[in-house]
Design a protein around this motif. Structure first.
Motif, mmCIF file in Angstrom:
data_model
loop_
_atom_site.group_PDB
_atom_site.id
_atom_site.type_symbol
_atom_site.label_atom_id
_atom_site.label_comp_id
_atom_site.label_asym_id
_atom_site.label_seq_id
_atom_site.Cartn_x
_atom_site.Cartn_y
_atom_site.Cartn_z
ATOM 1 N N LEU A 19 0.843 -1.201 0.000
ATOM 2 C CA LEU A 19 0.000 0.000 0.000
ATOM 3 C C LEU A 19 0.872 1.244 0.000
ATOM 4 O O LEU A 19 0.607 2.204 -0.731
ATOM 5 N N VAL A 20 1.920 1.246 0.803
ATOM 6 C CA VAL A 20 2.849 2.384 0.830
ATOM 7 C C VAL A 20 3.434 2.616 -0.551
ATOM 8 O O VAL A 20 3.500 3.751 -1.039
ATOM 9 N N ALA A 21 3.860 1.542 -1.224
ATOM 10 C CA ALA A 21 4.425 1.665 -2.568
ATOM 11 C C ALA A 21 3.395 2.215 -3.539
ATOM 12 O O ALA A 21 3.691 3.076 -4.371
ATOM 13 N N ASP A 22 2.150 1.755 -3.411
ATOM 14 C CA ASP A 22 1.100 2.167 -4.341
ATOM 15 C C ASP A 22 0.764 3.645 -4.202
ATOM 16 O O ASP A 22 0.406 4.309 -5.181
ATOM 17 N N LEU A 23 0.902 4.184 -2.997
ATOM 18 C CA LEU A 23 0.552 5.583 -2.760
ATOM 19 C C LEU A 23 1.490 6.554 -3.469
ATOM 20 O O LEU A 23 1.160 7.723 -3.623
ATOM 21 N N LEU A 50 3.556 -12.138 -7.333
ATOM 22 C CA LEU A 50 4.528 -11.255 -6.682
ATOM 23 C C LEU A 50 3.820 -10.093 -6.020
ATOM 24 O O LEU A 50 2.902 -9.510 -6.604
ATOM 25 N N THR A 51 4.238 -9.728 -4.827
ATOM 26 C CA THR A 51 3.678 -8.527 -4.211
ATOM 27 C C THR A 51 4.385 -7.300 -4.791
ATOM 28 O O THR A 51 5.540 -7.365 -5.221
ATOM 29 N N GLN A 52 3.675 -6.213 -4.781
ATOM 30 C CA GLN A 52 4.235 -4.939 -5.228
ATOM 31 C C GLN A 52 5.461 -4.575 -4.396
ATOM 32 O O GLN A 52 6.464 -4.071 -4.905
ATOM 33 N N ASP A 53 5.391 -4.861 -3.102
ATOM 34 C CA ASP A 53 6.495 -4.537 -2.193
ATOM 35 C C ASP A 53 7.760 -5.313 -2.566
ATOM 36 O O ASP A 53 8.860 -4.745 -2.578
ATOM 37 N N THR A 54 7.635 -6.601 -2.873
ATOM 38 C CA THR A 54 8.798 -7.413 -3.258
ATOM 39 C C THR A 54 9.432 -6.879 -4.529
ATOM 40 O O THR A 54 10.664 -6.757 -4.625
ATOM 41 N N LYS A 104 0.062 -9.036 -15.410
ATOM 42 C CA LYS A 104 -0.844 -9.495 -14.355
ATOM 43 C C LYS A 104 -0.183 -10.420 -13.335
ATOM 44 O O LYS A 104 -0.852 -11.213 -12.682
ATOM 45 N N LYS A 105 1.118 -10.304 -13.173
ATOM 46 C CA LYS A 105 1.820 -11.127 -12.186
ATOM 47 C C LYS A 105 2.021 -10.404 -10.855
ATOM 48 O O LYS A 105 2.263 -11.038 -9.832
ATOM 49 N N ILE A 106 1.972 -9.073 -10.872
ATOM 50 C CA ILE A 106 2.244 -8.283 -9.671
ATOM 51 C C ILE A 106 0.928 -7.883 -9.008
ATOM 52 O O ILE A 106 -0.016 -7.459 -9.672
ATOM 53 N N LYS A 107 0.874 -8.037 -7.713
ATOM 54 C CA LYS A 107 -0.344 -7.730 -6.969
ATOM 55 C C LYS A 107 -0.459 -6.223 -6.768
ATOM 56 O O LYS A 107 -0.165 -5.700 -5.692
ATOM 57 N N ILE A 108 -0.866 -5.522 -7.815
ATOM 58 C CA ILE A 108 -1.129 -4.085 -7.724
ATOM 59 C C ILE A 108 -2.460 -3.914 -7.001
ATOM 60 O O ILE A 108 -3.467 -4.496 -7.393
ATOM 61 N N LEU A 109 -2.482 -3.111 -5.959
ATOM 62 C CA LEU A 109 -3.638 -3.084 -5.062
ATOM 63 C C LEU A 109 -4.947 -2.756 -5.765
ATOM 64 O O LEU A 109 -5.947 -3.413 -5.560
ATOM 65 N N SER A 129 13.225 -5.022 -4.516
ATOM 66 C CA SER A 129 14.273 -5.702 -5.271
ATOM 67 C C SER A 129 14.875 -4.804 -6.341
ATOM 68 O O SER A 129 16.053 -4.941 -6.679
ATOM 69 N N LEU A 130 14.076 -3.897 -6.880
ATOM 70 C CA LEU A 130 14.563 -2.960 -7.891
ATOM 71 C C LEU A 130 15.221 -1.740 -7.259
ATOM 72 O O LEU A 130 16.289 -1.288 -7.705
ATOM 73 N N MET A 131 14.629 -1.219 -6.195
ATOM 74 C CA MET A 131 15.099 0.044 -5.619
ATOM 75 C C MET A 131 16.524 -0.047 -5.080
ATOM 76 O O MET A 131 17.254 0.940 -5.065
#
Length: 374
Positions: free
Chosen positions: A163-167, A213-217, A197-202, A221-223
């Motif tokens: 959720l934090v990432a999505d904001l 994959l969660t958005q957070d993971t 459609k593999k990433i759980k975008i909220l 991993s990229l950041m």
């Protein structure tokens, strides 16, 4: 004795009256203390010790983290710090709604907020104010203090990192967080992408059968290849948002290899290059192991966090080996062609979920490709 004068509101609740006020951070630091008391048990050698009291022990790492945060351009503590003060240290002027508090050490016991107060000791923006909302109880029984503390900490729920990432979709300024978020959304949305459609975008959490994959993971991993201090980078761009040509300095030497996507992040305002690099790399992964990457099932780990994190570790080695700003799909595929891991072997038995499985997979990927070419 010197007094701190604060305007306040009185509120009545079942536990009794409380006073809501605003106090300058310097005064708050001066008068407050955390009640961590030692209870010694066992023999006289003090082999067994426990701690009781209202507050937990201060965690230095947490203090340091908050100390850095308070100096960001958009730092804020929107929630109230909760204090308990004995009546001998405070006077309440009901008519004028004013509290007079003794400006002395150990006057206000902290029921909630000791790490915020400790972090404020590092606030060094002399030209700015940092005032804090405080809730003050007067002559509160120790039992009630403990109940308030335990209730606050028991009822708090951790916010989802995804959720934090999505904001960060709402952020106007450039930042590593926003870049990683934008790339996750873009790769997840494009039907030709290896992440479709593999990433759980909220906001789009509908196709749960394919999401692995969660958005957070993905973001974390990229950041780590873009920034060693995302908060400070974000702070820089917020402070310079009206100066279009203000840029962070480029990395060089060892730092450039560790943060090998950072200079691209600094130079590319569209995030397209980094997205293309990841697209090309995971296109090669998808082509190498179409079933393991494409099919979501309980025993398959390649397209879940275990496999993805291992692949992102390997990504650094491959990218630096190719030594090109935006490697092509074909260049990535040449590396994967050497790897002899079968498509049907990415199981939990072979790669235990967690850090050990991630390391095992990463080591095999590297050994069968980059190490052979060395």
């Amino acid at each position: 004795m010197d007094k701190i004068k604060v305007n306040c509101l009185e509120a009545q609740q079942p536990i009794g009256p409380m006073y809501i006020a605003v106090i300058d951070h310097k005064n708050l630091i001066n008068i407050s203390y955390a009640d961590v008391r030692r209870l010694e048990l066992g023999n006289e050698n003090r082999e067994i010790e426990d701690y009781i009291g209202i507050q937990r022990e201060l965690v230095p790492a947490r203090e340091k983290e908050i100390g850095r945060y308070v100096n960001l351009i958009d730092a804020t503590f929107p929630n109230s710090i909760i204090l308990s003060i004995e009546s001998k240290y405070v006077e309440y002027d009901e008519k004028n709604k004013i509290l007079l508090i003794d400006n002395d050490k150990n006057v206000a016991k902290v029921l909630d907020g000791q790490h915020r107060i400790a972090g404020l000791k590092h606030f060094d923006q002399e030209e700015l104010k940092f005032e804090c909302i405080v809730t003050i109880y007067i002559d509160m029984e120790l039992e009630d203090q403990a109940i308030v503390f335990s209730t606050i900490n028991k009822e708090q729920k951790k916010v989802s990192n995804s959720l934090v990432a999505d904001l960060f979709a709402f952020a106007q300024s450039k930042s590593p967080q926003k870049t990683c978020h934008n790339i996750a959304r873009a790769l997840n949305k494009n039907e030709n992408s290896p992440f479709f459609k593999k990433i759980k975008i909220l906001e789009n959490a509908r196709d749960k059968e394919n999401e692995s994959l969660t958005q957070d993971t993905f973001v974390k991993s990229l950041m780590k290849y873009i920034s060693s201090d995302p908060q400070q980078d974000r702070d820089f761009y917020k402070r310079h948002k009206d100066r279009k040509h203000s840029k962070l300095p480029h990395t060089t030497g060892v730092e450039e290899k560790r943060l090998f996507l950072r200079n691209i992040f600094i130079d590319d305002d569209t995030d397209v290059k980094i997205a293309q690099i990841l697209w090309n790399y995971f296109y090669a992964v998808k082509n190498k192991w179409p079933e393991a990457w494409g099919v979501v099932r309980d025993n398959n780990v390649l397209n879940k966090s275990t496999g993805f994190i291992a692949l992102m570790r390997f990504f650094k080695d491959v990218y630096l080996y190719i030594n090109k700003e935006v490697p092509t799909k074909e260049e990535f595929e040449k590396i994967f062609q050497q790897i002899e891991i079968a498509d049907n072997t990415f199981t939990k038995e072979n790669y235990i979920p967690g850090s050990s499985g991630q390391s095992a997979l990463y080591n095999i990927l590297k050994k069968q490709s980059i190490d052979r070419r060395a």
